[in-house]
Design an enzyme around this catalytic site. Structure first.
Site, PDB file in Angstrom:
ATOM      1  N   GLY A  10     103.041  10.395  31.996  1.00 44.78           N
ATOM      2  CA  GLY A  10     103.355  11.959  31.352  1.00 44.78           C
ATOM      3  C   GLY A  10     103.667  12.278  32.947  1.00 44.78           C
ATOM      4  N   GLY A  13     105.657  15.525  33.419  1.00 48.32           N
ATOM      5  CA  GLY A  13     105.522  16.827  33.007  1.00 48.32           C
ATOM      6  C   GLY A  13     105.266  17.455  34.640  1.00 48.32           C
ATOM      7  N   ASP A  60     106.170   4.156  26.098  1.00 48.35           N
ATOM      8  CA  ASP A  60     105.710   4.768  25.463  1.00 48.35           C
ATOM      9  C   ASP A  60     104.147   4.658  24.989  1.00 48.35           C
ATOM     10  N   ALA A  83     100.249  12.203  29.839  1.00 47.97           N
ATOM     11  CA  ALA A  83     100.595  11.747  29.016  1.00 47.97           C
ATOM     12  C   ALA A  83     100.078  12.495  27.262  1.00 47.97           C
ATOM     13  N   ALA A  84     101.026  13.117  26.903  1.00 47.95           N
ATOM     14  CA  ALA A  84     100.324  13.844  25.405  1.00 47.95           C
ATOM     15  C   ALA A  84     101.643  14.809  24.675  1.00 47.95           C
ATOM     16  N   SER A  86     101.513  18.151  24.138  1.00 51.75           N
ATOM     17  CA  SER A  86     101.046  19.387  24.860  1.00 51.75           C
ATOM     18  C   SER A  86     100.389  21.215  24.746  1.00 51.75           C
ATOM     19  N   THR A 127      90.984  19.427  27.722  1.00 51.58           N
ATOM     20  CA  THR A 127      91.120  20.014  27.681  1.00 51.58           C
ATOM     21  C   THR A 127      89.909  21.368  27.135  1.00 51.58           C
ATOM     22  N   GLU A 129      90.434  23.821  25.245  1.00 47.76           N
ATOM     23  CA  GLU A 129      91.258  24.173  24.036  1.00 47.76           C
ATOM     24  C   GLU A 129      89.777  23.394  22.992  1.00 47.76           C
ATOM     25  N   TYR A 151      96.463  19.098  18.496  1.00 47.01           N
ATOM     26  CA  TYR A 151      96.160  19.075  18.884  1.00 47.01           C
ATOM     27  C   TYR A 151      94.512  18.975  19.812  1.00 47.01           C
ATOM     28  N   LYS A 155      92.042  15.657  20.944  1.00 47.53           N
ATOM     29  CA  LYS A 155      92.016  15.549  22.402  1.00 47.53           C
ATOM     30  C   LYS A 155      90.205  15.666  22.508  1.00 47.53           C
ATOM     31  N   HIS A 181      96.434  25.282  32.863  1.00 48.29           N
ATOM     32  CA  HIS A 181      97.275  26.013  34.719  1.00 48.29           C
ATOM     33  C   HIS A 181      98.755  26.642  34.648  1.00 48.29           C
TER      34      HIS A 181
HETATM   35  P1  NAP Z   1     103.747  18.284  29.996  1.00 46.46           P
HETATM   36  O1  NAP Z   1     104.146  19.516  30.717  1.00 46.46           O
HETATM   37  O2  NAP Z   1     104.063  19.058  28.361  1.00 46.46           O
HETATM   38  O3  NAP Z   1     104.222  16.870  29.777  1.00 46.46           O
HETATM   39  C1  NAP Z   1     103.511  16.432  29.247  1.00 46.46           C
HETATM   40  C2  NAP Z   1     103.783  14.911  29.238  1.00 46.46           C
HETATM   41  O4  NAP Z   1     103.663  13.767  28.536  1.00 46.46           O
HETATM   42  C3  NAP Z   1     105.089  14.587  29.573  1.00 46.46           C
HETATM   43  O5  NAP Z   1     105.717  13.688  30.704  1.00 46.46           O
HETATM   44  C4  NAP Z   1     105.553  13.716  28.319  1.00 46.46           C
HETATM   45  O6  NAP Z   1     107.369  12.761  28.472  1.00 46.46           O
HETATM   46  C5  NAP Z   1     105.338  12.583  28.318  1.00 46.46           C
HETATM   47  N1  NAP Z   1     104.233  12.369  26.969  1.00 46.46           N
HETATM   48  C6  NAP Z   1     104.115  12.763  25.846  1.00 46.46           C
HETATM   49  N2  NAP Z   1     104.289  11.851  24.464  1.00 46.46           N
HETATM   50  C7  NAP Z   1     104.363  11.113  25.346  1.00 46.46           C
HETATM   51  C8  NAP Z   1     104.131   9.451  25.252  1.00 46.46           C
HETATM   52  N3  NAP Z   1     103.847   8.889  23.697  1.00 46.46           N
HETATM   53  N4  NAP Z   1     104.217   7.970  25.557  1.00 46.46           N
HETATM   54  C9  NAP Z   1     104.497   8.431  27.267  1.00 46.46           C
HETATM   55  N5  NAP Z   1     104.309  10.099  27.558  1.00 46.46           N
HETATM   56  C10 NAP Z   1     104.412  10.722  26.731  1.00 46.46           C
HETATM   57  O7  NAP Z   1     101.903  18.686  30.342  1.00 46.46           O
HETATM   58  P2  NAP Z   1     101.522  19.301  31.406  1.00 46.46           P
HETATM   59  O8  NAP Z   1     100.634  20.624  31.268  1.00 46.46           O
HETATM   60  O9  NAP Z   1     102.040  18.952  32.806  1.00 46.46           O
HETATM   61  O10 NAP Z   1      99.766  18.502  31.071  1.00 46.46           O
HETATM   62  C11 NAP Z   1      99.343  17.626  31.202  1.00 46.46           C
HETATM   63  C12 NAP Z   1      98.620  16.737  30.679  1.00 46.46           C
HETATM   64  O11 NAP Z   1      97.153  17.728  30.566  1.00 46.46           O
HETATM   65  C13 NAP Z   1      98.327  16.874  29.133  1.00 46.46           C
HETATM   66  O12 NAP Z   1      97.719  15.758  28.608  1.00 46.46           O
HETATM   67  C14 NAP Z   1      97.855  17.890  28.250  1.00 46.46           C
HETATM   68  O13 NAP Z   1      97.462  18.280  26.862  1.00 46.46           O
HETATM   69  C15 NAP Z   1      97.049  18.992  29.209  1.00 46.46           C
HETATM   70  N6  NAP Z   1      96.410  19.863  29.782  1.00 46.46           N
HETATM   71  C16 NAP Z   1      97.629  20.523  29.902  1.00 46.46           C
HETATM   72  C17 NAP Z   1      96.412  21.460  30.274  1.00 46.46           C
HETATM   73  C18 NAP Z   1      97.781  22.835  31.264  1.00 46.46           C
HETATM   74  O14 NAP Z   1      97.486  23.749  30.704  1.00 46.46           O
HETATM   75  N7  NAP Z   1      98.877  22.517  31.688  1.00 46.46           N
HETATM   76  C19 NAP Z   1      95.428  22.151  30.419  1.00 46.46           C
HETATM   77  C20 NAP Z   1      94.278  21.029  30.054  1.00 46.46           C
HETATM   78  C21 NAP Z   1      95.210  20.140  29.653  1.00 46.46           C
HETATM   79  P3  NAP Z   1     108.218  13.811  28.223  1.00 46.46           P
HETATM   80  O15 NAP Z   1     109.094  14.553  29.135  1.00 46.46           O
HETATM   81  O16 NAP Z   1     109.436  12.502  27.314  1.00 46.46           O
HETATM   82  O17 NAP Z   1     108.581  14.892  27.205  1.00 46.46           O
HETATM   83  O1  G4F Z   2     100.888  28.870  27.009  1.00 43.42           O
HETATM   84  P1  G4F Z   2     100.110  28.441  25.173  1.00 43.42           P
HETATM   85  O2  G4F Z   2     101.148  27.941  24.235  1.00 43.42           O
HETATM   86  O3  G4F Z   2      99.213  28.067  25.778  1.00 43.42           O
HETATM   87  P2  G4F Z   2      97.676  26.996  25.205  1.00 43.42           P
HETATM   88  O4  G4F Z   2      97.833  27.081  23.430  1.00 43.42           O
HETATM   89  O5  G4F Z   2      96.872  27.906  25.560  1.00 43.42           O
HETATM   90  O6  G4F Z   2      98.038  25.771  25.106  1.00 43.42           O
HETATM   91  C1  G4F Z   2      98.212  25.021  27.491  1.00 43.42           C
HETATM   92  O7  G4F Z   2      96.554  25.437  27.799  1.00 43.42           O
HETATM   93  C2  G4F Z   2      95.312  24.514  27.003  1.00 43.42           C
HETATM   94  C3  G4F Z   2      94.013  24.578  27.669  1.00 43.42           C
HETATM   95  O8  G4F Z   2      93.967  25.369  27.291  1.00 43.42           O
HETATM   96  C4  G4F Z   2      96.314  22.595  27.227  1.00 43.42           C
HETATM   97  F1  G4F Z   2      95.431  21.924  26.965  1.00 43.42           F
HETATM   98  C5  G4F Z   2      97.651  22.798  25.851  1.00 43.42           C
HETATM   99  O9  G4F Z   2      98.445  21.330  26.901  1.00 43.42           O
HETATM  100  C6  G4F Z   2      98.800  23.744  26.791  1.00 43.42           C
HETATM  101  O10 G4F Z   2      98.795  23.975  28.343  1.00 43.42           O
HETATM  102  O11 G4F Z   2      99.407  30.038  25.042  1.00 43.42           O
HETATM  103  C7  G4F Z   2      98.712  31.054  25.393  1.00 43.42           C
HETATM  104  C8  G4F Z   2      98.221  32.143  24.461  1.00 43.42           C
HETATM  105  C9  G4F Z   2      97.852  31.247  23.179  1.00 43.42           C
HETATM  106  O12 G4F Z   2      96.657  31.759  22.339  1.00 43.42           O
HETATM  107  C10 G4F Z   2      99.282  31.699  22.142  1.00 43.42           C
HETATM  108  O13 G4F Z   2      99.267  32.407  21.056  1.00 43.42           O
HETATM  109  O14 G4F Z   2      99.001  32.979  24.391  1.00 43.42           O
HETATM  110  C11 G4F Z   2      99.995  33.452  23.369  1.00 43.42           C
HETATM  111  N1  G4F Z   2     101.163  32.874  22.958  1.00 43.42           N
HETATM  112  C12 G4F Z   2     101.602  34.559  21.927  1.00 43.42           C
HETATM  113  N2  G4F Z   2     103.210  35.128  22.200  1.00 43.42           N
HETATM  114  C13 G4F Z   2     102.164  32.809  22.467  1.00 43.42           C
HETATM  115  C14 G4F Z   2     103.139  33.415  22.460  1.00 43.42           C
HETATM  116  N3  G4F Z   2     102.832  31.596  22.630  1.00 43.42           N
HETATM  117  C15 G4F Z   2     103.177  30.872  23.271  1.00 43.42           C
HETATM  118  N4  G4F Z   2     103.486  29.493  23.409  1.00 43.42           N
HETATM  119  N5  G4F Z   2     104.588  31.330  23.143  1.00 43.42           N
HETATM  120  C16 G4F Z   2     104.744  32.899  23.002  1.00 43.42           C
HETATM  121  O15 G4F Z   2     105.713  33.296  22.005  1.00 43.42           O
END
Ligand code: NAP
Ligand code: G4F
Length: 343
Positions: A10, A13, A60, A83-84, A86, A127, A129, A151, A155, A181
């Site tokens: 990933g 990402g 992949d 990778a996810a 996400s 996560t 979540e 999701y 996880k 984040h």
């Molecule tokens: P992101 O920007 O959506 O990046 C996800 C990455 O996973 C992308 O590089 C995507 O590649 C890759 N991927 C998806 N399916 C794949 C597959 N089948 N094989 C290989 N690579 C694949 O997510 P992020 O925010 O950086 O988050 C990183 C990780 O932390 C994720 O696992 C997410 O669930 C977890 N997480 C994120 C948060 C948050 O708030 N950001 C919080 C808690 C946990 P493409 O570019 O090809 O799509």
């Molecule tokens: O930004 P979101 O889509 O993030 P969500 O669902 O919290 O998930 C993110 O954080 C997780 C960690 O807790 C990660 F594991 C996950 O991979 C991802 O990075 O939505 C945040 C909140 C939700 O409650 C959603 O219902 O915002 C609310 N929301 C309201 N209007 C919306 C919208 N979310 C999105 N994406 N788009 C809207 O228009």
């Protein structure tokens, strides 16, 4: 001494890019996994000026044979499995693909470590979540999981499987339970970036109204660059264990919008209720934000707020970036981005 090799799945990402930058500074050789795609997915690595400092492999994580080949090619010390699929909302429409990547993909990696080299350390991206529907004001490592989306269920499977392989086979495998984040590199589908980009376009007269979903959902929002350091710290700790990484503060989507508006110096007011609630520009009377039920989820996670005291005590980690600083950083970056887009 040869460089330590870190594998980041990933890498294209948000977190993958910041983590690669961090590990390169720590003198690692970084191998990044990307799945093949028609369009270039390297824009984040380019933005951070590190695209030519990492080796990219086309794999992949659903394909175990490709992973096995990769593990034979490099002498890997640490794996960061980021990778996810996400995006939570997407997981309701694509639950099987989500489970194949977010759950079985992790099992593929664990099986290869178990069979090929148990000295490889694994970081798994868990996560907040997974807490889903809870009754605690703060969530920590002891809080029960109640997933609210495909999701989060996938996880949770990965989280428990990492724990089980650690206990059964002695792997140095850990899960970081990271709360939301964000950053200027956040994907545009997530709410924070959707708001900063949307409002930047409106501010520069390139868009009329932004439509969003549930503005009363609350999240604990931190800065992604602070959080990738915690991933590395977890793998350096002597004893493999799981940690919550958060800021300990929670804000609603509406409060996030209000902070953006403040940062843009706009005078606005909220009017109406429920699906009719709107944010109005007081001077121009234009509707800046309205509610659209398409963006509501079949089941919502109402409130997340993390207790990161274990990480603070054992890893000496704490967040460095405040909510208002994060919002300003994202708004400033999107103002520049939109100006460039339309010049
Ligand atoms: P992101 O920007 O959506 O990046 C996800 C990455 O996973 C992308 O590089 C995507 O590649 C890759 N991927 C998806 N399916 C794949 C597959 N089948 N094989 C290989 N690579 C694949 O997510 P992020 O925010 O950086 O988050 C990183 C990780 O932390 C994720 O696992 C997410 O669930 C977890 N997480 C994120 C948060 C948050 O708030 N950001 C919080 C808690 C946990 P493409 O570019 O090809 O799509
Ligand atoms: O930004 P979101 O889509 O993030 P969500 O669902 O919290 O998930 C993110 O954080 C997780 C960690 O807790 C990660 F594991 C996950 O991979 C991802 O990075 O939505 C945040 C909140 C939700 O409650 C959603 O219902 O915002 C609310 N929301 C309201 N209007 C919306 C919208 N979310 C999105 N994406 N788009 C809207 O228009």
């Amino acid at each position: 001494m040869p460089k330590k090799i870190a594998l980041i799945t990933g890498i294209s990402g948000q977190d993958g890019a910041y983590l690669a930058k961090f590990l390169i500074k720590k003198n690692y050789q970084v191998i990044g996994l990307e799945r093949r795609s028609a369009r270039s997915t390297n824009w984040r690595l380019e933005k951070l000026n590190i695209a030519d400092k990492v080796i990219i492999e086309d794999v992949d994580i659903k394909e175990i044979n490709n992973l096995i080949r990769l593990f034979s090619k490099y002498k890997i010390s640490e794996i960061y499995n980021l990778a996810a699929q996400s995006f939570v909302q997407s997981s309701f429409y694509n639950p099987i693909e989500t489970a194949q990547v977010n759950a079985i993909g992790v099992l593929n990696i664990l099986e290869i470590i178990r069979n090929q080299n148990r000295k490889i350390k694994l970081y798994q991206a868990s996560t907040s979540e997974m807490f889903g529907k809870h009754d605690k004001s703060y969530q920590n490592e002891k809080t029960l999981f109640h997933p609210r989306s495909p999701y989060a269920s996938a996880k949770a499977f990965a989280h428990y499987t990492v724990q089980n392989y650690r206990e059964s086979f002695g792997l140095h495998a850990v899960s970081g339970i990271l709360f939301n984040h964000e950053s200027p590199l956040r994907g545009e589908e997530f709410i924070t970036r959707k708001i900063t980009l949307g409002l930047a376009k409106i501010f520069l007269n390139k868009k009329k109204t932004l439509k969003v979903g549930n503005i009363y959902a609350r999240r604990d929002w931190g800065f992604a660059e602070d959080y990738v350091e915690a991933m590395w710290m977890m793998l350096q700790a002597k004893k493999p264990d799981d940690y919550v990484i958060a800021t300990g503060k929670s804000y609603s989507v509406k409060q996030f919008i209000n902070e953006c508006v403040r940062s843009l110096n706009l005078k606005t007011k909220w009017v109406g209720k429920g699906l009719n609630e709107k944010l109005i520009n007081i001077k121009s009377k234009k509707i800046l934000i309205s509610i659209d039920k398409r963006f509501f989820r079949p089941s919502e996670v109402d409130n997340l707020k993390g207790d990161y005291s274990k990480a603070k005590r054992i890893l000496k980690w704490k967040p460095k970036t405040s909510f208002s600083k994060l919002v300003k950083m994202m708004i400033d970056s999107d103002l520049k981005f939109v100006k460039k887009l339309y010049q």
